[in-house]
Design a protein around this motif. Structure first.
Motif, short mmCIF file in Angstrom:
data_model
loop_
_atom_site.label_atom_id
_atom_site.label_comp_id
_atom_site.label_asym_id
_atom_site.label_seq_id
_atom_site.Cartn_x
_atom_site.Cartn_y
_atom_site.Cartn_z
N ALA A 78 50.37 50.65 13.13
CA ALA A 78 50.68 51.98 12.58
C ALA A 78 49.39 52.66 12.13
O ALA A 78 49.21 53.87 12.30
CB ALA A 78 51.65 51.86 11.42
N ARG A 79 48.49 51.89 11.54
CA ARG A 79 47.22 52.47 11.08
C ARG A 79 46.44 53.05 12.26
O ARG A 79 45.85 54.11 12.17
CB ARG A 79 46.34 51.40 10.40
N LEU A 138 47.88 56.25 13.45
CA LEU A 138 47.61 57.35 12.51
C LEU A 138 46.12 57.66 12.42
O LEU A 138 45.70 58.52 11.64
CB LEU A 138 48.14 57.00 11.12
N ASN A 139 45.33 56.89 13.17
CA ASN A 139 43.90 57.10 13.14
C ASN A 139 43.30 56.86 11.75
O ASN A 139 42.41 57.60 11.31
CB ASN A 139 43.59 58.51 13.65
N LEU A 140 43.80 55.83 11.08
CA LEU A 140 43.27 55.48 9.75
C LEU A 140 42.10 54.52 9.91
O LEU A 140 42.06 53.74 10.86
CB LEU A 140 44.37 54.82 8.92
N PRO A 141 41.17 54.52 8.97
CA PRO A 141 40.02 53.60 9.10
C PRO A 141 40.43 52.14 8.92
O PRO A 141 41.51 51.85 8.42
CB PRO A 141 39.10 54.04 7.96
N GLU A 142 39.56 51.25 9.33
CA GLU A 142 39.78 49.82 9.09
C GLU A 142 39.98 49.60 7.60
O GLU A 142 39.26 50.18 6.78
CB GLU A 142 38.53 49.02 9.52
N PRO A 164 49.34 50.57 2.20
CA PRO A 164 48.82 50.14 3.50
C PRO A 164 49.80 49.28 4.31
O PRO A 164 49.80 49.32 5.53
CB PRO A 164 47.58 49.31 3.14
N PRO A 216 51.68 53.41 5.66
CA PRO A 216 50.33 53.90 5.98
C PRO A 216 50.30 55.43 6.14
O PRO A 216 49.26 56.04 5.95
CB PRO A 216 49.99 53.19 7.29
N GLU A 225 49.13 57.00 3.10
CA GLU A 225 47.66 56.90 3.01
C GLU A 225 47.03 58.04 3.81
O GLU A 225 46.06 58.67 3.38
CB GLU A 225 47.20 55.54 3.54
N LYS A 226 47.61 58.31 4.99
CA LYS A 226 47.11 59.38 5.85
C LYS A 226 47.17 60.72 5.11
O LYS A 226 46.22 61.51 5.12
CB LYS A 226 47.99 59.43 7.12
N ARG A 247 44.53 60.78 2.26
CA ARG A 247 43.16 60.92 2.80
C ARG A 247 42.92 62.32 3.35
O ARG A 247 41.85 62.89 3.16
CB ARG A 247 42.93 59.90 3.93
N ASP A 307 36.52 53.48 -0.17
CA ASP A 307 37.36 52.30 -0.24
C ASP A 307 36.48 51.20 -0.82
O ASP A 307 35.26 51.22 -0.67
CB ASP A 307 37.82 51.89 1.16
N GLU A 338 52.62 66.33 11.92
CA GLU A 338 52.02 65.16 12.57
C GLU A 338 50.72 64.76 11.87
O GLU A 338 50.48 63.58 11.63
CB GLU A 338 51.72 65.44 14.06
#
Lengths: 154, 311
Positions: free
Chosen positions: A117-118, A121-125, B8, B12, B15-16, B19, B31, B269
């Motif tokens: 999912a991360r 969503l293009n989330l960082p590591e 997370p 997530p 979180e998106k 951010r 982070d 989105e």
């Protein structure tokens, strides 16, 4: 274990005659049969054992409303927390709490980051987990507690 | 930024959303390597108070080491970290014991930096005006039901960020930054009840969710806005479970940054809103059809402000 060591019985005695928090406590307001003063009354009589397997002691949501409104700044959440800790020592905690604790003790957290999912969503590591250091700290803590209880035993 | 476990792992997309808004407002954040679970109270403190304290102290020590303030989008994380931190600051013997353990892994608890939830951070440090000015379109005419999330401001002796029984900051953000109406409703400050889902009492958790959803349905709230992943689980996921059984409330659920982000012009989105379980389409349609017109109150406010009258 005597609960009078962890709880302030003088303050709890006043709880019995007060109950101001019943008007704010979400569980008292919305869960049928939830009645903290019944539990506190039995704690003061030394008859708390009968509540250890009761679901009531897990229905305190720890929202801290009782603590905030309490003129003693005590609140019956203290009584409920002490009861839950006692129930846990006797292995009477709900299975979900047992599973949660096991995962925490092994990994230092209660869930792993959802990687697919991360990515989507293009989330960082995610940052490093700290697991290794946490496990080390837990081992040191456990050893020290074991040594302390052995000393007590001897 | 202290993300905690739930966001997370399960959400997530929240979180998106956080951010996206933090980046858009150009707020410097990072982070932190090594943060573990805060730790959660019911699953950890009930089993071992010592380890609960020690784990939270280690997390705070990591922030001490980097000399950074901690902000978290999770109310539970902030409350647990602040509770332990305030306890250790007032209890010297306990702090020494904790630091004895931490020394063995090369850490020390000082607790010298700020611990804040995202909402008071947006309110106090970022400021209403900056957020308001960043919006391309506000939510004038929409009625939002704020769900505060108990652990954002309680226990107040540890968090000290708002009135624990009559909080205002979240309301200020919704009314003055988003331009919406924060509804006053009877169960506004009631706990979501999600904690019951963690102790094998799912049916009672559902009943607690219904308390608020019933009231909001009858008051025709446009949306619920909240600031905690646990409350989100309770009102979005559990409401969805009810829907599947034919019990419909139609209360879309948003995290505060979802709405700030939408107002800034980010898409559904961009903000990960397609992952919400309760349908947000009717909400989006209503908002798209709202005119961006300034109302009388706002015009009067601007007129008086230009005359040098302060509010």
């Amino acid at each position: 274990m005597g609960l009078d060591k962890t709880l302030n019985f003088d303050l709890l005695q006043k709880c019995l005659g007060c109950g101001a928090c019943y008007d704010l406590c979400p569980s008292s307001l919305h869960i049928e049969g939830y009645d903290p003063r019944a539990v506190i009354g039995d704690i003061l009589q030394g008859e708390h054992e009968k509540w250890l397997e009761h679901k009531s002691i897990w229905q305190c949501l720890e929202c801290h409303h009782c603590l905030e409104i309490c003129y003693q700044h005590y609140g019956f959440e203290n009584a409920m927390t002490a009861m839950r800790m006692l129930a846990t020592k006797k292995g009477l905690n709900p299975p979900q709490v047992k599973r949660g604790w096991e995962m925490f003790a092994k990994t230092g957290r209660l869930g792993e980051p959802a990687m697919p999912a991360r990515k989507k969503l293009n989330l960082p590591e995610p940052a490093a987990s700290g697991k290794e250091e946490f496990v080390k700290l837990y081992e040191i803590y456990k050893k020290s507690k074991e040594a302390a209880s052995e000393d007590k035993g001897a | 930024m202290f993300w905690g476990c739930t966001i997370p792992a399960r959400f997530p997309f929240l979180e998106k959303s956080v951010r996206t808004v933090m980046d858009a407002l150009e707020l410097p954040y990072r982070d932190v390597d090594g943060f573990t679970c805060c730790p959660e109270k019911s699953l950890v403190n009930n089993v071992d108070h010592g380890m609960w304290t020690l784990t939270a102290a280690r997390n705070v020590a990591l922030a001490d080491e980097l000399d950074v303030n901690v902000v978290s989008p999770c109310t539970g994380c902030v409350s647990n970290l602040a509770t332990v931190s305030s306890d250790l600051k007032s209890n010297v013997a306990k702090r020494e014991e904790v630091n004895g353990y931490l020394k063995e892994i090369g850490k020390e608890f000082k607790g010298k930096n700020k611990l804040q939830h995202l909402v008071p951070f947006l309110h106090d440090d970022v400021g209403i005006l900056k957020i308001k000015n960043a919006l391309k379109k506000n939510f004038r005419g929409m009625r939002f039901a704020i769900h505060y999330g108990c652990h954002m401001m309680r226990p107040s002796h540890a968090l000290r960020n708002d009135d624990p029984l009559d909080p205002k900051k979240f309301d200020n953000l919704v009314n003055n930054a988003l331009g919406a109406e924060s509804m006053q409703y009877m169960t506004k400050l009631t706990c979501c009840g999600q904690g019951l889902d963690r102790v094998d009492q799912h049916d009672t958790a559902m009943d607690m969710a219904r308390v608020k959803l019933r009231e909001l349905k009858s008051l025709k709230a446009d949306a619920m806005v909240l600031c905690c992943p646990s409350c989100f689980l309770q009102f979005d996921n559990n409401q969805f479970l009810m829907e599947r059984n034919g019990e419909k409330y139609n209360v879309p659920v948003f995290y505060i940054t979802d709405l700030i982000g939408l107002g800034m012009g980010y898409s559904v989105e961009d903000l990960g809103l397609t992952s919400h379980r309760v349908d947000i389409t009717p909400f989006m349609e209503k908002w798209h059809h709202m005119e961006c017109k300034r109302d009388h109150k706002e015009e009067l406010h601007d007129e008086l402000s230009s005359m040098g009258t302060f509010f």
